[in-house]
Design a protein around this motif. Structure first.
Motif, PDB file in Angstrom:
ATOM      1  N   VAL C 271       0.213 -68.336   1.653  1.00 39.58           N
ATOM      2  CA  VAL C 271       0.029 -67.680   0.355  1.00 39.58           C
ATOM      3  C   VAL C 271       1.251 -66.815   0.032  1.00 39.58           C
ATOM      4  O   VAL C 271       1.746 -66.086   0.888  1.00 39.58           O
ATOM      5  CB  VAL C 271      -1.252 -66.813   0.380  1.00 39.58           C
ATOM      6  CG1 VAL C 271      -1.251 -65.788  -0.751  1.00 39.58           C
ATOM      7  CG2 VAL C 271      -2.473 -67.709   0.270  1.00 39.58           C
ATOM      8  N   LEU C 272       1.743 -66.925  -1.204  1.00 42.21           N
ATOM      9  CA  LEU C 272       2.856 -66.091  -1.639  1.00 42.21           C
ATOM     10  C   LEU C 272       2.466 -64.620  -1.546  1.00 42.21           C
ATOM     11  O   LEU C 272       1.471 -64.202  -2.141  1.00 42.21           O
ATOM     12  CB  LEU C 272       3.231 -66.423  -3.084  1.00 42.21           C
ATOM     13  CG  LEU C 272       4.409 -65.621  -3.649  1.00 42.21           C
ATOM     14  CD1 LEU C 272       5.719 -66.033  -2.991  1.00 42.21           C
ATOM     15  CD2 LEU C 272       4.514 -65.782  -5.155  1.00 42.21           C
ATOM     16  N   LYS C 276       1.348 -59.843  -4.987  1.00 42.30           N
ATOM     17  CA  LYS C 276      -0.026 -59.590  -4.587  1.00 42.30           C
ATOM     18  C   LYS C 276      -0.266 -58.092  -4.368  1.00 42.30           C
ATOM     19  O   LYS C 276       0.668 -57.327  -4.139  1.00 42.30           O
ATOM     20  CB  LYS C 276      -0.344 -60.335  -3.288  1.00 42.30           C
ATOM     21  CG  LYS C 276      -0.326 -61.848  -3.411  1.00 42.30           C
ATOM     22  CD  LYS C 276      -1.389 -62.363  -4.361  1.00 42.30           C
ATOM     23  CE  LYS C 276      -1.591 -63.867  -4.242  1.00 42.30           C
ATOM     24  NZ  LYS C 276      -0.386 -64.662  -4.473  1.00 42.30           N
ATOM     25  N   LYS C 353     -11.767 -59.689  -3.752  1.00 38.74           N
ATOM     26  CA  LYS C 353     -11.546 -60.805  -4.668  1.00 38.74           C
ATOM     27  C   LYS C 353     -11.790 -62.135  -3.954  1.00 38.74           C
ATOM     28  O   LYS C 353     -11.711 -62.228  -2.733  1.00 38.74           O
ATOM     29  CB  LYS C 353     -10.093 -60.781  -5.170  1.00 38.74           C
ATOM     30  CG  LYS C 353      -9.775 -59.645  -6.114  1.00 38.74           C
ATOM     31  CD  LYS C 353      -8.301 -59.537  -6.392  1.00 38.74           C
ATOM     32  CE  LYS C 353      -7.779 -60.666  -7.269  1.00 38.74           C
ATOM     33  NZ  LYS C 353      -6.342 -60.419  -7.654  1.00 38.74           N
ATOM     34  N   HIS C 354     -12.043 -63.144  -4.733  1.00 31.87           N
ATOM     35  CA  HIS C 354     -12.242 -64.480  -4.176  1.00 31.87           C
ATOM     36  C   HIS C 354     -11.016 -64.919  -3.373  1.00 31.87           C
ATOM     37  O   HIS C 354      -9.887 -64.837  -3.858  1.00 31.87           O
ATOM     38  CB  HIS C 354     -12.498 -65.473  -5.312  1.00 31.87           C
ATOM     39  CG  HIS C 354     -12.759 -66.870  -4.834  1.00 31.87           C
ATOM     40  ND1 HIS C 354     -13.730 -67.196  -3.911  1.00 31.87           N
ATOM     41  CD2 HIS C 354     -12.147 -68.046  -5.151  1.00 31.87           C
ATOM     42  CE1 HIS C 354     -13.724 -68.493  -3.692  1.00 31.87           C
ATOM     43  NE2 HIS C 354     -12.768 -69.032  -4.427  1.00 31.87           N
ATOM     44  N   LEU C 355     -11.260 -65.335  -2.171  1.00 31.28           N
ATOM     45  CA  LEU C 355     -10.229 -65.829  -1.252  1.00 31.28           C
ATOM     46  C   LEU C 355      -9.205 -64.770  -0.849  1.00 31.28           C
ATOM     47  O   LEU C 355      -8.090 -65.103  -0.429  1.00 31.28           O
ATOM     48  CB  LEU C 355      -9.555 -67.091  -1.803  1.00 31.28           C
ATOM     49  CG  LEU C 355     -10.461 -68.323  -1.716  1.00 31.28           C
ATOM     50  CD1 LEU C 355      -9.818 -69.525  -2.396  1.00 31.28           C
ATOM     51  CD2 LEU C 355     -10.772 -68.669  -0.258  1.00 31.28           C
ATOM     52  N   VAL C 382     -16.474 -71.462   7.417  1.00 28.29           N
ATOM     53  CA  VAL C 382     -15.858 -72.786   7.382  1.00 28.29           C
ATOM     54  C   VAL C 382     -14.491 -72.679   8.035  1.00 28.29           C
ATOM     55  O   VAL C 382     -13.673 -71.847   7.628  1.00 28.29           O
ATOM     56  CB  VAL C 382     -15.680 -73.268   5.928  1.00 28.29           C
ATOM     57  CG1 VAL C 382     -15.037 -74.645   5.883  1.00 28.29           C
ATOM     58  CG2 VAL C 382     -17.011 -73.244   5.191  1.00 28.29           C
ATOM     59  N   GLU C 390     -12.683 -69.563   6.373  1.00 28.75           N
ATOM     60  CA  GLU C 390     -13.219 -69.161   5.084  1.00 28.75           C
ATOM     61  C   GLU C 390     -14.657 -68.720   5.310  1.00 28.75           C
ATOM     62  O   GLU C 390     -15.454 -69.456   5.888  1.00 28.75           O
ATOM     63  CB  GLU C 390     -13.164 -70.359   4.119  1.00 28.75           C
ATOM     64  CG  GLU C 390     -13.732 -70.044   2.752  1.00 28.75           C
ATOM     65  CD  GLU C 390     -13.752 -71.266   1.834  1.00 28.75           C
ATOM     66  OE1 GLU C 390     -13.240 -72.334   2.241  1.00 28.75           O
ATOM     67  OE2 GLU C 390     -14.306 -71.159   0.731  1.00 28.75           O
ATOM     68  N   ARG C 392     -17.843 -68.008   3.244  1.00 29.26           N
ATOM     69  CA  ARG C 392     -18.464 -68.090   1.921  1.00 29.26           C
ATOM     70  C   ARG C 392     -19.582 -67.056   1.871  1.00 29.26           C
ATOM     71  O   ARG C 392     -20.511 -67.091   2.674  1.00 29.26           O
ATOM     72  CB  ARG C 392     -19.010 -69.491   1.685  1.00 29.26           C
ATOM     73  CG  ARG C 392     -17.879 -70.503   1.677  1.00 29.26           C
ATOM     74  CD  ARG C 392     -18.332 -71.899   1.327  1.00 29.26           C
ATOM     75  NE  ARG C 392     -17.177 -72.780   1.284  1.00 29.26           N
ATOM     76  CZ  ARG C 392     -17.231 -74.100   1.361  1.00 29.26           C
ATOM     77  NH1 ARG C 392     -18.404 -74.718   1.463  1.00 29.26           N
ATOM     78  NH2 ARG C 392     -16.121 -74.820   1.320  1.00 29.26           N
ATOM     79  N   LEU C 400     -10.967 -65.061   3.347  1.00 29.53           N
ATOM     80  CA  LEU C 400     -10.324 -65.735   4.476  1.00 29.53           C
ATOM     81  C   LEU C 400     -10.132 -64.720   5.593  1.00 29.53           C
ATOM     82  O   LEU C 400      -9.430 -63.727   5.424  1.00 29.53           O
ATOM     83  CB  LEU C 400      -8.961 -66.280   4.071  1.00 29.53           C
ATOM     84  CG  LEU C 400      -8.955 -67.502   3.166  1.00 29.53           C
ATOM     85  CD1 LEU C 400      -7.513 -67.869   2.831  1.00 29.53           C
ATOM     86  CD2 LEU C 400      -9.655 -68.679   3.839  1.00 29.53           C
TER      87      LEU C 400
END
Lengths: 495, 495, 495, 495
Positions: C271-272, C276, C353-355, C382, C390, C392, C400
């Motif tokens: 991920v960059l 962020k 936040k998501h992910l 997962v 991950e 969920r 993550l």
């Protein structure tokens, strides 16, 4: 203030604060010359051939030490010059004095350049000074001519160019119109100035406009006016947009502001920048330099932007990007560098922390809605020192407004440092040479300097920084499809 | 390596390393989608209207996870697609597998997109794969047509475009010429590939060229080829230069390299960057990103430049600017990002410290004179791990060469991260839509994307970063002379 | 996993993943040696005199390539060594293999050091391995002795020291107590391990404890345990706190994390980081390094602190300082480096936040309340790839989690790079020499290394970085009141 | 200069430059109070209880605006105070005036604190002023007492403490010795001052020494003298070393210099820092702040160090570390911050570039061998402006020496900004309270402030910066083994 004008016996017209400052000014010029390698290299390259012989330059640009080195470079290259400042606060009186006295003159027998500028002009005085740079009667008299006008303008912000165009327009119309109700105080002064001119001569500005071979313009705002004028078919002479040379825009705006913003903050307030929350409105070159300087001093910087590309750049550089109203109650230092108007509005000023500092490094004082502040009931203005005012607000808090909302890097510090200005001014001189010596290449229109001259400006500044430039082999140059000596980049390259 | 090709019963042509990697690849695609907000926003905006219906895109671009999201975005927008990688080392095999299997297919019944790519192709295999993206016989068969060709190219580096132009040229000439003595090994393979094509069909490339409505090109090098081709009057179809969108060039080059250079160095060598002396050849966007990343990790960075403007920028950013040969004996990390050839020559490699690391993030492997190293008597190559080789030099020292002198951000890492590629690829998709849906606006020539689309790309990436954009009031927009919704800048603005 | 143990004919006891990785490991060792100038200088200085002759060192420290260079340095200085890892995930199997095979052994006839470590041990396996480093029966057999135990411990986190102290305590009590209800899963395994030992021998740990001349401890946590043990009067042998050498704490924590945090993030997620929002819990040395690394990659960093001094430092360095719950909904990267427990709680994980990515670079996995996450109803785990999961969440978002909440710089990357570890391990070796050769100077207690040795560690690393040290003149030294060769600072100097 | 002393009718003794500056000074005090939240919080906390009642403080510390806030805080807490500056150039005359006039006095009837200080004292005047803070005859007269002396010293650099100790020593000996041949000019003045005192009274300093309850000392140098004095058994009263509080040393030295070094450079020279080569001698806290500031302005920074640990830190922070003589010909800005002598020697000054700038931010002017420069044949000194001198060297080049080689952050700027001094001075006040109210806790010796007070200083500055502190839960505090409210760190923690 008692201003100094020539004695009866002096041939040199001028109006400055105090000629006795000339020696101090000359010391500073000498130091500045060491920091302006581009201009000094031009003196070395062109001092003998004098490509500006015959040029009569009306200059309107902050009358600082650095400008003094520019003026004397223009003279070394053969030009005759008259000068006014382009901001009522930006003159350094010792520099003005040194230029008037000249390198070989004395306070009693000044032999330099006619300068009309002092720190703290009124609007009326400002436009009178600007008018003076178009009055070459002393030179006419010396030459035994009926009338002589300038044939070149060197402009910053476009006020000199504006005066010529408006003057000519009103002369054509036969009269200066009354100010409309919404006219600014300053524009009323412009109209008054031209009204007086028209009373004295029906065609003075027309003659001046006809005699002008071109203008070189320093700033975004001035350039914007030129493009508009040209788009409307009103531009009367060719213009070179010095502002958009890379060695001007990136260097003057980004590196200049990086230097002079903290300098101005420190001189004005002595407030520790580290740990503070600083808000920078605008992330163009000015904003980039401002943000870098503040971060380099340990501030937490929040940026605002209207352009999604610049906003994304700010985010990628690690800055929070927010609207001013979203974070106003956290802001200790509010810096605006947009070139837009009403960026900081009354509701923002009222939302700031106690003794938050408000500083404009953009362009006009309307970036901050000073008018609304000035007419705010219950607000009180206390002068802490010149150019630093505490505004006591009706909400019980105070804010510190620098330079009355005008450019604080000029009002609270000494403007851009010499090295930055050497880049800008080397562009100016090359542009003056282009327009003066190659008029055929520049029909009426607005131009940027050709890239090889932009690269030349950079090249003239490398040695002073100890930079070793790598030289392409002919094979490498062929591989890239560029000349060994440049220019190296396509015109749309963004640096 | 055993490669996977379709079983007899499968309709889908492809050639990849291992379809069983598809599930792992799909996980990565899902995560990447979260990091590619621009592409996902395009799916949301255009998924229903499908503006690329009818487009048959031959894609040649590093077959990574991010490219997989691009491919599936193109499909969502209505296109048919075939894909090859544009670099022999850059394929991520799990991404290739996932794209072939498709979001709804299975390893046994792949229903995705035909991909011809695997990590570690030979030159012969590479050009075979590139040839395959122009072979739409399966689609022709499915459509019951005699012949179908692609009508769009999405290119990176220009290899796909080169093949079409050379193929058509040699078909017109009736034969493929023999390689000249100085032809590169790779160009000989290109000639062989075309020779085989000509043996099979006298006019295949001519038909393909005639059917192409345009190409969108990703890189500096590819764009440079296109401008040359157009200048020579040889360009056969319009091209959009995606490379020079701000949201591509600044983001892909500067921010991408800032991320992936240290990533590749770390994965390749685990050497502490802090405290080391790093040399970065070139201070364009790639060099700027490289230098920032290395400084951010505590390295001392020395930069070289041929362009005085960029050299001055490097100095103003606080970097030493020197010729490589002046400082070679201090260098621990040698990074080249110029796009030029022979930047690092044999004498440089021999002058480095023991176990200094040599990394190319520019473009071709000829930035470093690998050929000279390979033919150096007494030099020995030891594979430390794939893409990391120790070269033992006759001087008793060793150096570590990454990715055999090719792009180490691709060979030693996983290329640019998803967010960067989302910027680049959102430009690609918008460019494909422009060329496909507005052919009348693009006669044969080379174009950059209009600024409002460049700003759109940025805009689509702001929410994901929590950026609040400031909105102009109509009065402010009028004051600036720009529309409230942009575009905001003149074309020559440099960001 | 099939693990490798000695063949019937081999005298060398060990248990590792795969001896055939030894050659690859040896390549890496050779490269690492170039990056560990401190250890190599000690080999040069002490290789002939062998000050560690007679020392039998039980080592418990991440079994990485760098540790392999440490182990072989200890052997070069005359010690006998046995090794286990101090973390179930941190072993690099090729390094373990190379150490077992040894520089002169072969896969078939390993002649190196007994190592008991592999990547991905269970808790039971982990404590079995730790037990093995205290079993010197093979050496006893070779020496024809009834029994031999280790006489030195080299520890990281204190597990080896814990086992000895608890073992001796339970032997004195005659039995291992039952686990209390609130005992952790891991502590239950410790009890089981000791229970089995007690079944085999009533006084094994007592003999071991009596034979130990000292321990050198690597980490904050381990040192904390030692001070507690000593305060309670329970410490059985002297200890040197290597952790608090400047060249360990500042370098290992700050510079090591600066390097390995982004490395681990990149390898785990690609991920960059630029643009962020990163949250760093804790602004000690670890947090300082983390924040600097993330900012250096263009992230916006927010810091939390409990100590007002460190909080003020963070503010003065330009970071926002906030409580996690105040900003949780903005966070993309959540990094914890406190050494405390429950720093990231379930409510935080649910607010992300998501992910968003959750990464621990502090110490134990209880910095993040993984237990609460694991028992959260409706949460699903997962595996994206090993050490990247991950989760969920019932709120519809995912996060993550790296390395299952344990140290991600070890689990997702390869730990600190060699140069950093060279600083730490040069301290370790000097501390082992101190304790082994000057027992009279160290009665039972906890010590830091004398400052002149700390400075020596630094001195041994300067040449490799091209650092020129300035040398005091005798007059200057007298003026400052310090010896020309140091030590230069008072003990409370903070660097 | 005409100095102002009390009129015949005024009870308040003082000697300052110009009382009419008091109003301007008061404005600045008011602004400074907003930037000194620590002192203002102490006024709020202790203003009613007045813990310093009865304390008579002789203060010797730069007489700046910030010191004025300190003085008035001491008064608010109940103390009587007399003040001198501790540097001949560092007084801000408007601050001195404001303190004398007092918050409620007028220029005609000053009712503040007796101050003896002005900008530009001679050495004789300086020591006369220092003598004055020990003369409490006006207070004695007011109290109807024969004699009153001070009972506390607040010192910066140790001059006040020195005078007492030397005075008492010579009184015990019965005479002041003649100056030895190698005595400095300044020490000769000290001897003269004491000689005059001894002529007036045989036991004045003995009585003063006996009456002193303690001293709080601000700087490294002063603390060093105290430790020496104590080691020699000569210390006459307890001392608190304020300098080594974290909130003093890190903040005052590192963050203060980060701010005031560029400020002083700018005010003195207006030279662009960006792009220049800056050399920083010493990488302690002062050097760290200097290097960060210069890099933050775009300079390339080279560092020198004698301590291998600090040298390694500099390298890990990305700076070149070199001896001054190795790089002298590249240096544009030469900054020294070591506390040592003869760091910049004549051969260095002669090796510098033309118009290179020489700036001392360390301590005494002997960091630069000014004496050698002053006696160099053929060298000429030209005053550019006060505190900025061009030295024309026999080699044809010039250098710019700031503040005559003394502390340029004081001489060319206004010293540390208020927020930094708020940290230092909050420590000073807490130390005065400790010594005054808890004498039993401090037998003769040198102490640092207890850590909980150091943390308190930090805590009092957080709100002003918008810092949210995280609070430990009792469980977390227990886990760490620290109180919930601190102190949080072991004494040797390095921050």
């Amino acid at each position: 203030m008692t201003l100094v004008t020539p004695s009866a016996t002096s041939a040199l017209p001028f109006k400055v604060a105090d000629l006795s400052l000339a020696e101090a000014g000359r010391h500073q010029l000498r130091l500045a010359e060491n920091e302006m390698p581009g201009l000094m290299a031009l003196r070395a390259e062109y001092g003998a051939s004098k490509p500006l012989s015959g040029a009569r330059i009306a200059g309107s640009l902050h009358m600082t030490v650095q400008t003094a080195v520019l003026i004397e470079t223009l003279v070394t290259l053969g030009a005759q010059v008259r000068w006014a400042s382009c901001n009522i606060f930006s003159t350094q009186d010792e520099a003005a004095a040194a230029v008037v006295v000249g390198p070989e003159g004395t306070v009693d027998e000044p032999s330099g350049v006619p300068v009309f500028a002092w720190k703290g002009e009124t609007l009326e005085e400002y436009w009178w000074c600007t008018d003076r740079i178009f009055d070459w009667s002393a030179e006419a008299e010396a030459a035994g001519a009926d009338w002589i006008g300038p044939n070149m303008i060197l402009d910053d912000g476009g006020d000199a160019t504006l005066l010529v165009h408006r003057g000519r327009e009103f002369e054509a119309a036969g009269s200066v119109p009354a100010a409309t109700d919404d006219a600014s105080a300053e524009y009323r002064v412009v109209l008054d100035t031209l009204r007086r001119s028209l009373e004295g001569s029906p065609d003075r500005w027309t003659r001046i406009a006809d005699g002008l071979q071109g203008v070189t313009e320093e700033t975004t705002t001035g350039v914007h006016r030129l493009y508009e004028l040209h788009a409307e078919g009103e531009l009367r002479f060719p213009a070179i947009n010095v502002n958009d040379s890379v060695t001007k825009s990136k260097f003057d705006n980004k590196y200049g502001i990086r230097h002079s913003l903290p300098d101005g903050l420190n001189r004005a307030t002595d407030v520790l920048i580290g740990g503070k929350v600083a808000f920078v409105a605008g992330y163009g070159d000015v904003g980039k330099g401002a943000a870098e300087a503040l971060r380099g001093q340990g501030a937490r910087v929040i940026v605002s932007e209207i352009d999604p590309i610049n906003a994304l750049q700010a985010a990628m550089d690690g800055y929070q990007v927010a609207r001013l109203e979203s974070v106003i109650d956290q802001v200790d230092l509010l810096v605006t560098g947009t070139g837009n108007k009403d960026v900081v509005r009354l509701e923002h000023l009222l939302g700031l922390k106690h003794l938050a500092i408000v500083a404009n490094v953009g362009h006009f004082d309307n970036e901050i809605d000073m008018a609304a502040l000035e007419s705010l009931e219950g607000a009180e203005r206390v002068e802490i020192k010149p150019q630093v005012h505490e505004w006591r607000l009706p909400n019980g808090r105070s804010i510190l407004v620098l330079s009355e909302g005008r450019l604080m890097n000029l009002g609270n510090a000494t403007g851009h440092p010499s090295f930055v200005m050497s880049n800008s001014f080397t562009n100016q001189v090359l542009a003056q040479i282009e327009l003066w010596t190659r008029p055929e290449a520049y029909p009426v229109g607005v131009y940027v300097l050709p890239k090889h001259l932009d690269e030349k400006v950079a090249r003239l500044h490398l040695d002073a920084l100890g930079v070793e430039l790598t030289v392409l082999t002919p094979e490498q140059a062929a591989y890239l499809g560029v000349p060994v000596d440049g220019p190296y980049k396509v015109d749309h390259y963004r640096y």
